[in-house]
Design an enzyme around this catalytic site. Structure first.
Site, PDB file in Angstrom:
ATOM      1  N   GLN A 227       0.839  -1.202   0.000  1.00 55.06           N
ATOM      2  CA  GLN A 227       0.000   0.000   0.000  1.00 55.06           C
ATOM      3  C   GLN A 227       0.877   1.256   0.000  1.00 55.06           C
ATOM      4  O   GLN A 227       1.105   1.863   1.035  1.00 55.06           O
ATOM      5  CB  GLN A 227      -0.885  -0.029   1.256  1.00 55.06           C
ATOM      6  CG  GLN A 227      -1.919   1.033   1.317  1.00 55.06           C
ATOM      7  CD  GLN A 227      -3.155   0.680   0.541  1.00 55.06           C
ATOM      8  OE1 GLN A 227      -3.555  -0.469   0.491  1.00 55.06           O
ATOM      9  NE2 GLN A 227      -3.770   1.667  -0.055  1.00 55.06           N
ATOM     10  N   PHE A 228       1.378   1.649  -1.176  1.00 57.20           N
ATOM     11  CA  PHE A 228       2.252   2.816  -1.243  1.00 57.20           C
ATOM     12  C   PHE A 228       1.538   4.093  -0.841  1.00 57.20           C
ATOM     13  O   PHE A 228       2.163   5.052  -0.384  1.00 57.20           O
ATOM     14  CB  PHE A 228       2.887   2.958  -2.632  1.00 57.20           C
ATOM     15  CG  PHE A 228       1.997   3.578  -3.662  1.00 57.20           C
ATOM     16  CD1 PHE A 228       2.044   4.949  -3.895  1.00 57.20           C
ATOM     17  CD2 PHE A 228       1.111   2.813  -4.395  1.00 57.20           C
ATOM     18  CE1 PHE A 228       1.225   5.532  -4.859  1.00 57.20           C
ATOM     19  CE2 PHE A 228       0.291   3.378  -5.349  1.00 57.20           C
ATOM     20  CZ  PHE A 228       0.346   4.748  -5.582  1.00 57.20           C
ATOM     21  N   THR A 229       0.209   4.102  -0.922  1.00 55.99           N
ATOM     22  CA  THR A 229      -0.532   5.332  -0.597  1.00 55.99           C
ATOM     23  C   THR A 229      -0.482   5.675   0.884  1.00 55.99           C
ATOM     24  O   THR A 229      -0.873   6.780   1.271  1.00 55.99           O
ATOM     25  CB  THR A 229      -2.002   5.240  -1.058  1.00 55.99           C
ATOM     26  OG1 THR A 229      -2.635   4.130  -0.427  1.00 55.99           O
ATOM     27  CG2 THR A 229      -2.088   5.088  -2.575  1.00 55.99           C
TER      28      THR A 229
END
Length: 147
Positions: free
Chosen positions: A78-80
């Site tokens: 989950q890079f966000t």
């Protein structure tokens, strides 16, 4: 590293209509990696998270860990989680690690959990994923490797 930990009764991740990971009782982990993270950060969190006492005992007190309950993990990259929303209306993802760095740390983290005997299911790194879960409690925590 920054991980959103959600206690779950059931969860699954689907990519292009195909289930790539599915668990029953356990934890859903949304895993973010930043530039300064190393395998040591992954090691710290792989030790911390399965030992968090966030499952209820017979007295309905949060005294049991994932290891105590034999629960499973659904780990989703989950890079966000490193999205910065302080300026403007579009998040900046400059703090998220580049994919070639992030995938190595993410996969090392998942392997460290497996080495503890935990069943770890995953999504597909970098893919558009649909994540479904029944949040138990709800219990949701944010755990980070750096202060």
């Amino acid at each position: 590293m920054r991980i959103v930990v959600q206690r779950s009764k059931a969860a699954r991740v689907t990519v292009d209509g195909e289930v790539t990971g599915q668990i029953t009782k356990g934890l859903v982990l949304l895993v973010g990696v930043t530039h300064s993270d190393t395998v040591e950060d992954a090691k710290y969190l792989a030790e911390k998270i399965p030992n968090l006492r966030i499952f209820e005992d017979d007295a309905q007190k949060m005294n049991l860990s994932l290891l105590d309950t034999g629960g499973e993990i659904l780990s989703v990259s989950q890079f966000t989680l490193y999205g910065d929303c302080r300026n403007g209306r579009r998040p900046s993802f400059i703090e998220a690690a580049r994919p070639e760095q992030a995938i190595q740390i993410y996969e090392a983290f998942n392997q460290m959990l497996r080495d503890k005997g935990i069943q770890v299911e995953t999504g597909v790194f970098g893919a558009m994923m649909d994540v479904e879960l029944t949040n138990d409690g709800p219990v949701t925590l944010i755990v980070e490797s750096k202060a």
